[in-house]
Design an enzyme around this catalytic site. Structure first.
Site, PDB file in Angstrom:
ATOM      1  CG  ASP A  61      42.108  31.382  29.536  1.00 26.85           C
ATOM      2  OD1 ASP A  61      42.996  30.779  30.049  1.00 26.85           O
ATOM      3  OD2 ASP A  61      41.033  31.760  30.144  1.00 26.85           O
TER       4      ASP A  61
HETATM    5  C1  26A Z   1      37.929  25.295  38.727  1.00 22.96           C
HETATM    6  N1  26A Z   1      38.318  26.678  38.625  1.00 22.96           N
HETATM    7  C2  26A Z   1      38.937  27.223  39.677  1.00 22.96           C
HETATM    8  C3  26A Z   1      38.050  26.951  37.418  1.00 22.96           C
HETATM    9  C4  26A Z   1      38.548  28.395  36.919  1.00 22.96           C
HETATM   10  C5  26A Z   1      38.298  29.009  35.683  1.00 22.96           C
HETATM   11  N2  26A Z   1      38.003  28.178  34.746  1.00 22.96           N
HETATM   12  C6  26A Z   1      37.641  26.642  35.036  1.00 22.96           C
HETATM   13  N3  26A Z   1      37.801  26.451  36.210  1.00 22.96           N
HETATM   14  N4  26A Z   1      38.802  29.556  37.762  1.00 22.96           N
HETATM   15  C7  26A Z   1      38.894  30.675  36.791  1.00 22.96           C
HETATM   16  N5  26A Z   1      38.625  30.162  35.610  1.00 22.96           N
HETATM   17  C8  26A Z   1      38.732  30.997  34.326  1.00 22.96           C
HETATM   18  O1  26A Z   1      39.686  31.632  34.127  1.00 22.96           O
HETATM   19  C9  26A Z   1      39.464  32.691  33.019  1.00 22.96           C
HETATM   20  C10 26A Z   1      40.822  33.428  33.119  1.00 22.96           C
HETATM   21  O2  26A Z   1      42.078  32.538  32.693  1.00 22.96           O
HETATM   22  C11 26A Z   1      37.627  32.293  34.548  1.00 22.96           C
HETATM   23  O3  26A Z   1      36.428  31.897  34.487  1.00 22.96           O
HETATM   24  C12 26A Z   1      38.165  33.138  33.510  1.00 22.96           C
HETATM   25  O4  26A Z   1      37.508  33.401  32.548  1.00 22.96           O
END
Ligand code: 26A
Length: 340
Positions: free
Chosen positions: A295
């Protein structure tokens, strides 16, 4: 109306509940060591267990929100705005606090019934299993985007996390089409292997609008499998992504695939050579946490795009920010602020 924001980001504002775990914990909840999934009923006990038994840290997360904070880190004040839906609770306050520190503007919609979404992050060694209960984040609707359309008009570029395809394809498509109509860049991240796998149709609906598409090697491979490309060669997959049919002919599509410590691969629409960029090396001893490194890369890269930098500089900015984030706990950036 003069443009106010360099970048508008849309996705799920989540609170990360991050802790060290072990195989027994992963097994109890049926989690793979390295994964990102949507929580089912059987996962709901995980969050309390992490907080009570594993001394979890509460950190601002949500992949595109992390990217938005990252891009703002590298840009002049008030350059980036993030939109999504949270609950009226103390978790939303933690997110607001982290965003404020980074200078990130937000336009949250507050849901009356659902709590702020949570992502359980279970660390085992070098692996990280993420299990997300979207809750309020899942309540974001196209109406909310329409109600705030002035922000869309006031922004010069759009970044949507592919994770949002599980929430509102309509809102994603509205931004995608607006970008093409106004010749603004539209950027989409692949987010996680389950997006190309289980949300293939919505993903394909957005594809003609991608000016930038970004993902890591496991996401690119998952795309190749679900689209029957019959290859796991990352440069070949990047080239395929770059050359899919495109709506806005005024911009060449750029496909970016990160590969952890291996070089970043970039394909540009219509160019036969795929570019390779080695990562900034960082001493293993200095790595605190890899959560959110991808990210952060996206944040740095798109800050470069917003500044009109050349591709090499955008990649360098992404790698610089990723290296900073690796030295922090969770998807965070160091303060006092470092300058690129
Ligand atoms: C819908 N999902 C599964 C998600 C996520 C996500 N952010 C948005 N939607 N699943 C994990 N994360 C985020 O990925 C970051 C690491 O790359 C986590 O919150 C974490 O900060």
């Amino acid at each position: 109306m003069p443009a106010t924001y360099e970048l508008l980001c849309l996705e799920n504002p989540l609170l990360d509940i991050q802790a060290q775990g072990d195989e027994a914990l992963l097994e109890k909840y049926g989690l793979k060591p390295n994964d990102a999934i949507l929580a089912e009923e059987k996962h709901m006990g995980l969050y309390e267990e992490l907080m009570e038994g594993h001394d979890a840290k509460l950190l601002a997360g949500g992949a595109a929100q992390n990217t938005a904070r990252g891009a703002q880190y590298l840009l002049p004040p008030d350059s980036v705005i993030f939109i999504g839906c949270v609950g009226k609770d103390k978790y939303a306050d933690i997110l607001l606090e982290a965003n404020k520190k980074a200078g990130l503007k937000v336009n949250y919609r507050y849901d009356d019934k659902q709590p702020t979404g949570r992502c359980g992050v279970v660390i085992t060694g070098h692996n990280r299993s993420m299990c997300t209960d979207l809750a309020a984040a899942n309540c974001y609707k196209i109406e909310h985007l329409k109600e705030n359309w002035d922000l869309v008009e006031q922004s010069k570029a759009y970044y949507v996390g592919g994770y949002h395809l599980t929430v509102s394809v309509e809102a994603t498509m509205a931004l995608a089409k607006e970008a093409a109509k106004e010749n603004k860049p539209f950027c989409l991240s692949l987010s996680a292997p389950f997006i190309p796998q289980f949300f293939k149709d919505p993903l394909d609906q957005t594809a003609p609008y991608w000016d930038y598409v970004i993902g890591n090697e496991t996401e690119a491979t998952s795309y190749a499998d679900s689209h029957d490309l019959k290859t796991h060669d990352i440069p070949a997959i990047a080239k395929h992504l770059a050359n899919l049919p495109k709506e806005n002919g005024k911009r060449k599509r750029i496909a970016i695939v990160t590969q952890g410590t291996d070089p970043t691969i970039i394909a540009v629409q219509g160019e036969s050579d795929v570019k390779t960029f080695p990562v900034h090396s960082i001493d293993k001893k200095e790595i605190v946490d890899t959560t959110g490194a991808g990210d952060a890369f996206a944040g740095g890269f798109f800050a470069g795009v917003a500044k009109g930098e050349k591709l090499e500089t955008c990649v360098d900015m992404g790698q610089w920010l990723a290296a900073l984030s690796l030295r922090e706990l969770g998807p965070s950036y160091p303060f006092p602020q470092k300058s690129y």
